[in-house]
Motif scaffolding. Structure first.
Motif, PDB file in Angstrom:
ATOM      1  N   THR A   1       0.837  -1.205   0.000  1.00 41.39           N
ATOM      2  CA  THR A   1       0.000   0.000   0.000  1.00 41.39           C
ATOM      3  C   THR A   1       0.871   1.254   0.000  1.00 41.39           C
ATOM      4  OG1 THR A   1      -0.172  -0.104   2.411  1.00 41.39           O
ATOM      5  CG2 THR A   1      -1.965  -1.096   1.137  1.00 41.39           C
ATOM      6  N   LYS A   2       1.990   1.207   0.721  1.00 37.45           N
ATOM      7  CA  LYS A   2       2.906   2.342   0.712  1.00 37.45           C
ATOM      8  C   LYS A   2       3.491   2.554  -0.682  1.00 37.45           C
ATOM      9  CE  LYS A   2       4.322   2.334   5.550  1.00 37.45           C
ATOM     10  NZ  LYS A   2       5.439   2.172   6.487  1.00 37.45           N
ATOM     11  N   LYS A   3       3.858   1.455  -1.354  1.00 35.01           N
ATOM     12  CA  LYS A   3       4.395   1.560  -2.706  1.00 35.01           C
ATOM     13  C   LYS A   3       3.357   2.147  -3.654  1.00 35.01           C
ATOM     14  CE  LYS A   3       7.771  -2.185  -2.495  1.00 35.01           C
ATOM     15  NZ  LYS A   3       8.142  -3.514  -3.016  1.00 35.01           N
ATOM     16  N   GLU A   4       2.111   1.705  -3.507  1.00 37.65           N
ATOM     17  CA  GLU A   4       1.043   2.244  -4.351  1.00 37.65           C
ATOM     18  C   GLU A   4       0.846   3.737  -4.091  1.00 37.65           C
ATOM     19  OE1 GLU A   4      -2.403  -0.118  -3.588  1.00 37.65           O
ATOM     20  OE2 GLU A   4      -1.590  -1.891  -4.579  1.00 37.65           O
ATOM     21  N   GLU A   5       0.906   4.148  -2.830  1.00 40.70           N
ATOM     22  CA  GLU A   5       0.757   5.561  -2.497  1.00 40.70           C
ATOM     23  C   GLU A   5       1.912   6.382  -3.077  1.00 40.70           C
ATOM     24  OE1 GLU A   5       0.355   5.978   1.706  1.00 40.70           O
ATOM     25  OE2 GLU A   5      -1.535   4.876   1.785  1.00 40.70           O
ATOM     26  N   VAL A   6       3.121   5.823  -2.970  1.00 41.43           N
ATOM     27  CA  VAL A   6       4.289   6.517  -3.515  1.00 41.43           C
ATOM     28  C   VAL A   6       4.152   6.647  -5.029  1.00 41.43           C
ATOM     29  CG1 VAL A   6       6.784   6.324  -3.908  1.00 41.43           C
ATOM     30  CG2 VAL A   6       5.842   5.898  -1.636  1.00 41.43           C
ATOM     31  N   GLN A   7       3.682   5.596  -5.698  1.00 37.11           N
ATOM     32  CA  GLN A   7       3.502   5.651  -7.143  1.00 37.11           C
ATOM     33  C   GLN A   7       2.433   6.684  -7.517  1.00 37.11           C
ATOM     34  OE1 GLN A   7       2.702   1.638  -8.349  1.00 37.11           O
ATOM     35  NE2 GLN A   7       4.870   1.049  -8.373  1.00 37.11           N
ATOM     36  N   LYS A   8       1.360   6.759  -6.731  1.00 34.63           N
ATOM     37  CA  LYS A   8       0.314   7.749  -6.992  1.00 34.63           C
ATOM     38  C   LYS A   8       0.877   9.162  -6.835  1.00 34.63           C
ATOM     39  CE  LYS A   8      -3.692   5.000  -5.604  1.00 34.63           C
ATOM     40  NZ  LYS A   8      -4.778   4.864  -4.620  1.00 34.63           N
ATOM     41  N   VAL A   9       1.678   9.356  -5.792  1.00 34.25           N
ATOM     42  CA  VAL A   9       2.279  10.673  -5.564  1.00 34.25           C
ATOM     43  C   VAL A   9       3.216  11.027  -6.710  1.00 34.25           C
ATOM     44  CG1 VAL A   9       3.856  11.963  -4.070  1.00 34.25           C
ATOM     45  CG2 VAL A   9       2.019  10.603  -3.065  1.00 34.25           C
ATOM     46  N   LEU A  10       4.013  10.050  -7.162  1.00 35.29           N
ATOM     47  CA  LEU A  10       4.931  10.308  -8.268  1.00 35.29           C
ATOM     48  C   LEU A  10       4.170  10.652  -9.543  1.00 35.29           C
ATOM     49  CD1 LEU A  10       7.665   7.551  -7.753  1.00 35.29           C
ATOM     50  CD2 LEU A  10       7.855  10.000  -7.331  1.00 35.29           C
ATOM     51  N   VAL A  11       3.069   9.928  -9.785  1.00 36.00           N
ATOM     52  CA  VAL A  11       2.265  10.214 -10.968  1.00 36.00           C
ATOM     53  C   VAL A  11       1.663  11.610 -10.855  1.00 36.00           C
ATOM     54  CG1 VAL A  11       0.164   9.565 -12.201  1.00 36.00           C
ATOM     55  CG2 VAL A  11       1.801   7.813 -11.523  1.00 36.00           C
TER      56      VAL A  11
END
Length: 158
Positions: free
Chosen positions: A13-23
């Motif tokens: 979930t943290k990785k998904e959040e980081v990817q969303k933030v990067l996007v």
């Protein structure tokens, strides 16, 4: 669920959040690039128009072209185009006519007939037939001890 699975789920979930933030961070950067390209394209189009208008101000069309008579065209006032050109170039960091103030300061007093003296300027007037008239400097010399004016011809206190 075991602790290992819970930690893996949290990491995912943290990785998904980081990817969303990067996007989300990439999206404004992409929009900024598009806006930069659009604004630069418009500036280039306006710059081209300004250069064409300024160039056409120096051209005279022939009276007859391609078998057609061309009436006399009025002269184009290129003040507006020159102003736009200067503003666009200034926005791009190009300085037109820069350094003029330094030249003015350097040439101050040159070419106007003024000769620098110790405490001011002396003006020399030349008339025809050659007659030299020297006018004293506007500021009279003053004795520093008595504060009385000094005669410019004799050098004595007045």
């Amino acid at each position: 669920m075991s602790d290992v699975q819970k930690t893996k789920a949290k990491e995912e979930t943290k990785k998904e959040e980081v990817q969303k933030v990067l996007v989300q961070e990439d999206q404004p950067e992409y929009q900024e690039k598009i806006m930069f390209l659009v604004s630069t394209s418009f500036q280039a189009a306006i710059l081209t128009w300004c250069l064409c208008v300024l160039s056409l101000g120096y051209l005279k069309l022939p009276n007859r072209m391609f078998g057609m008579d061309i009436p006399d065209q009025p002269r184009v006032d290129s003040t507006f185009a020159a102003g736009l050109l200067g503003n666009i170039l200034a926005g791009w960091g190009v300085s037109v006519g820069g350094g003029g103030a330094a030249k003015k300061k350097k040439k101050e007093g040159e070419g106007n007939g003024a000769i620098p003296t110790g405490n001011g300027y002396q003006t020399i007037i030349v008339k025809q037939p050659l007659e030299l008239i020297a006018k004293p400097a506007e500021v009279p010399r003053v004795d520093p001890i008595t504060n009385r004016p000094i005669d410019p011809v004799t050098g004595k206190l007045v």
